[in-house]
Scaffold this motif. Structure first.
Motif: not given
Length: 375
Positions: A43-65
């Motif tokens: 909902k936040a994405l489609y109401e705001n179009q661009v969403v920034v989430i900080k401090n996600q350096g540990d996100l794995s490629p699998r998790g991003q996918y």
């Protein structure tokens, strides 16, 4: 359940900014979201179009996918397919992660090892390879151009991804550049080095006259077959908004084999699946024809480009652009059916930047202005 909190502070913007999109979310663990969390995020994405989430350096490629695919569970193939022809203007810009082929490594500089890749040489796209009139080598450190305003999409055979995710892994620090338009105006915008710049297709539609709105609501654009090969010899306008017409596009006979059924024709206006708002979304560098409501087909390419340029140029006014100031660990999600974006900037040889990009060809075409939003 994790509680998502939309920050009350606006995203960092240039002086005098007048953008009306973008939000930063906190209190979210991307890799362990439950369905309720994701409903809030969507909902936040489609109401705001661009969403920034900080401090996600540990996100794995699998998790991003997995996160990116969650917006379109039936998707699964990278937006440009399983391979990119060497003649494509995109071929040198993308490096696939072997164990997660929907995720690409993009950036700049020499990287010894990353996610199963070894001794890779990343290349940040530089406008000198694509623009008719690039900035001189002497000015290259201080000045730059928008590279190409675009929608993430193959624009042939596969439909544009619903959502793209970008993760900043390593970011050079400290330098800024002046982005010059060089389009017959003295327009400039101060930008962070290597920013990703966005403008809103919804804001653009709102800015059109009633006559222009009627035209874009009732017309469709036909994209070229294998468009990134078709345009490979052509050059861009200096503000990145479309191609200079010099007759350099490849003929059908010069292209790889293509099927007419796979050529994409889309409405000029796309509907937001949550808010119902309308966005003018046309990828000007790939357009070949315009189909009018009365059945007439416009195929004079220089005239088509000029008409689209007059409609879209107002959207890249500096006050309407959000240039994201990347920090390591930033995860940015954007509505690829509602905003257009551009790579910006030129790095020095020693400046190393590592990003991960994930998007997948959509399981459906963009929603047109007359399509109904499903519950």
């Amino acid at each position: 359940m994790t509680t998502l909190t939309i920050c009350s502070k606006p995203l960092t913007q240039p002086m005098g900014s007048n953008i009306d999109f973008g939000v930063e979310l906190t209190g979210i663990n991307v890799e362990s979201m439950d369905d309720d969390d994701f409903t809030i995020l969507r909902k936040a994405l489609y109401e705001n179009q661009v969403v920034v989430i900080k401090n996600q350096g540990d996100l794995s490629p699998r998790g991003q996918y997995e996160l990116t695919r969650r917006f379109d569970p039936a998707a699964g193939v990278y937006s440009h397919g399983k391979s990119i022809d060497k003649r494509s203007v995109l071929h040198a810009d993308l490096t696939t992660i072997p164990h997660q082929p929907q995720v690409q490594v993009i950036g700049h500089g020499s990287v010894k090892e990353y996610e199963g890749l070894t001794n890779i040489q990343l290349r940040h796209p530089h406008h000198k390879t694509f623009h008719k009139e690039p900035i001189s080598a002497e000015e290259n450190d201080d000045f730059t151009h928008f590279y190409r305003w675009h929608i993430d999409s193959a624009m042939y055979n596969l439909d544009p991804p619903l959502v793209t995710s970008l993760l900043a892994v390593q970011v050079p620090k400290g330098r800024r550049q002046i982005c010059r338009y060089d389009d017959g105006t003295d327009t400039t915008i101060d930008v962070p080095l290597g920013t990703t710049a966005f403008f809103s297709g919804y804001r653009l539609y709102e800015m059109l006259s009633e006559e222009e709105k009627l035209f874009v609501r009732t017309s469709k654009v036909e994209y070229a077959p294998h468009p990134y090969i078709w345009m490979s010899k052509a050059k861009s306008r200096s503000n990145g908004l479309g191609i200079v017409s010099e007759g350099l596009e490849l003929s059908d006979e010069e292209l790889p084999p293509f099927e007419s059924s796979k050529i994409k024709t889309y409405p000029m206006v796309w509907k937001n699946p949550v808010t119902g708002k309308l966005a003018m979304m046309v990828y000007p560098t790939c357009v070949r024809k315009i189909h009018l409501e009365n059945g007439e087909v416009l195929d004079n390419l220089p005239e088509i480009r000029e008409r689209l340029y007059k409609l879209q140029r107002r959207a890249i006014d500096p006050t309407l652009i959000y240039p994201h100031d990347w920090q390591e660990g930033d995860l940015v999600l954007f509505n690829n059916h509602g905003v257009m974006h551009s790579i910006v900037g030129s790095f020095k040889d020693h400046e190393v930047r590592i990003f991960r990009q994930c998007n997948m060809a959509a399981s459906r075409p963009p929603m047109g202005p007359d399509d109904q939003i499903s519950a």
